[in-house]
Design an enzyme around this catalytic site. Structure first.
Site: not given
Length: 552
Positions: A43-44, A274, A281
């Site tokens: 992504n970066c 969670t 998550a």
């Protein structure tokens, strides 16, 4: 016992947790759901492919559906979106976009890696604009790159002066596109204090990037080719990149009744569970803890996401290592410079209730006598009551992020400014100096805490001169002649002892030199010669004043 583990989402958290799950258990049934095509990509690196720095697009694809199956025996289902979690039945309802059908998957454990989505404000005319893009995935990158090529883009507007915004500005500049960065804030890069942010802005401006701060888009006109700004200026723009930031993608978790934290991310415990212990998550979807303040925070970065994915997989396989939170270490390339940060900046530290103080040091990135030494600016933020290091920021060339990494490690282990001073770091002339900039920052902070002088700052100089305080410039005659401040006395450091009678010992004194070192020496001379009033020394010296002058 064989478990079925469903991972919703790929990229940093999803792909790393799935791979780690397989490494820890060959018998688990691991299903990874990804609503788009690509399950694991860098992504970066996306802005750098747009800018033709990374020329081979395939290098950004870390794992494919096929490679995950071959190497890890993971059931990857791309173009498959999780649309509902039934916690009572422990079932995920999915939408298979390829076959245009819905079906359910039973799970023993569930990992939510839903990530974040870009913030797109509802600006007048945006829906009619065909040249407005955001950048979150490979598909976005491809669309932007294709649009630039087909439409022969010459001008670009970028909304948001954060990491993605500045990276896009740099890469568009590499393509010969004239980039204008808009932001409602008064500075770029809110992770940095304004003095370091000013250095970043100035360096980008020198490379042709235009900034319009405290300004944004009020209306898109002419199908997005013309922008009416909030300051009522109108500018032309061939393409607009929305880089305001992201917000956690939590709808699936919310609809399932999972607890959401105060920052808007899914709330998790120290083991990334969670409010449902069978559902985990992490990544850009969750709220996590700041190690320094112990307060909840939202920090969408790849490093923490990868770490979280590993720990979730560990916990599911009975290796229980808690996730203790984040410090906030980050780095960005600014053309041929580097800006890096860790921990709390001074503004945030003060707002969090710390008795925060800061110092600046300018040092060479390696020994000055070794060829190609370049200046490195390092700002250290620390707590005056406990001497603990709270954060640091740096701006320079080679070795800049190395210094921040060292300070990040010190913060992680609750270190003090004295620990920085005593660190034994690698030294050879091509890489550093016997006293590394990190050590020097520790020394300077210790001097301040030990009351050897009081720092004052570049944003205070003009008002102090206006007030008529006793301010003395101790630089050499040559330095003073090239760049001087009006209405202050000039006494070169090497003449100070002989001209001591020119100083008013009944008034506080403000000292300045080029980087702060000679000002400190002058403070010690005056103190030893009997000066009893307060002695101030300019943190970062005249160089920092010059470096930030253009933005003031």
């Amino acid at each position: 016992m064989k478990k079925t583990i469903v991972v919703i989402g790929g990229v940093a958290l999803g792909a790393s947790s799935a791979a780690r799950l397989r490494r820890l258990s060959e018998e688990s049934n691991i299903i990874l759901l990804e609503k788009d095509e690509h399950i694991s990509f860098a992504n970066c690196g996306l802005p750098y492919h747009i800018g033709d720095i990374i020329t081979d697009r395939d290098l950004l694809l870390i794992q494919t559906k096929e490679s995950m199956k071959e190497r890890y025996n993971i059931d990857v289902r791309n173009y498959t979106e999780a649309i509902k979690i039934d916690r009572d039945k422990k079932v995920v309802i999915v939408d298979d976009k390829v076959n245009n059908q819905e079906y359910s998957i039973e799970y023993d454990k569930l990992i939510i890696a839903s990530g974040a989505k870009p913030i797109i404000p509802n600006i007048v005319g945006i829906n009619d604009a065909s040249n407005v893009f955001s950048l979150r995935n490979i598909s976005d990158m491809d669309k932007i790159k294709e649009y630039i090529k087909v439409n022969k883009v010459k001008t670009a507007s970028i909304v948001g002066a954060g990491f993605i915004g500045l990276e896009m500005a740099e890469n568009l500049t590499h393509l010969g596109v004239k980039a204008t960065v808009l932001d409602l804030a008064s500075q770029v890069m809110k992770q940095f204090d304004c003095d370091i942010a000013d250095c970043i802005e100035n360096k980008m401006s020198e490379n042709g990037v235009l900034f319009k701060l405290e300004t944004s888009i009020k209306e898109f006109k002419n199908n997005g080719k013309q922008l009416l700004l909030t300051n009522n200026e109108t500018i032309d723009s061939d393409i607009t990149i929305m880089a305001i930031g992201v917000k956690p993608e939590i709808k699936l978790a919310q609809d399932a009744g999972l607890e959401i934290g105060s920052t808007g991310g899914i709330k998790v415990n120290d083991y990334l569970q969670t409010s449902d212990p069978d559902i985990f998550a992490g990544g850009d979807a969750v709220e996590i803890k700041n190690i320094i303040t112990n307060n909840p925070t939202y920090l969408p970065l790849a490093g923490p996401a990868n770490r979280q994915g590993r720990l979730i997989a560990d916990f599911i396989n009975d290796i229980k290592t808690p996730y203790d939170g984040v410090i906030g270490s980050a780095v960005i390339k600014i053309f041929d410079y580097v800006a890096a940060t860790t921990g709390l900046n001074e503004t945030i530290a003060k707002n969090a209730g710390y008795n925060a103080k800061s110092i600046h040091v300018h040092r060479g990135n390696h020994a000055s006598y070794y060829p190609n030494s370049t200046p490195l600016l390092l700002k250290l933020v620390f707590d005056e009551d406990t001497r603990k290091v709270l954060g640091a920021q740096a701006f320079g060339k080679d070795g800049t992020e190395k210094r921040i990494d060292v300070i990040a490690t010190t913060i992680k282990f609750n270190g003090s400014v004295d620990d920085l001073a005593s660190l034994e770091l690698c030294y050879a002339p091509p890489f550093s100096s016997p006293k590394d900039p990190v050590n020097i920052a520790g020394y300077v902070a210790s001097n301040v805490l030990n009351k050897l002088y009081i720092p004052f700052y570049v944003n205070e100089i003009d008002s102090l001169i206006e007030k008529g305080v006793q301010m003395i410039d101790v630089r050499s005659d040559e330095e003073y002649s090239i760049s001087k401040l009006k209405n202050i006395k000039h006494l070169p450091i090497d003449e100070l002892r002989n001209k001591i009678n020119e100083i008013d010992f009944s008034k506080d004194i403000y000292l300045l030199c080029y980087v702060g070192q000679r000002g400190y020496l002058a403070a010690r001379i005056l103190k030893e010669l009997g000066f009893k009033k307060k002695i101030y020394n300019l943190s970062g010296g005249y160089k920092l004043y010059e470096d930030t002058l253009k933005t003031r």
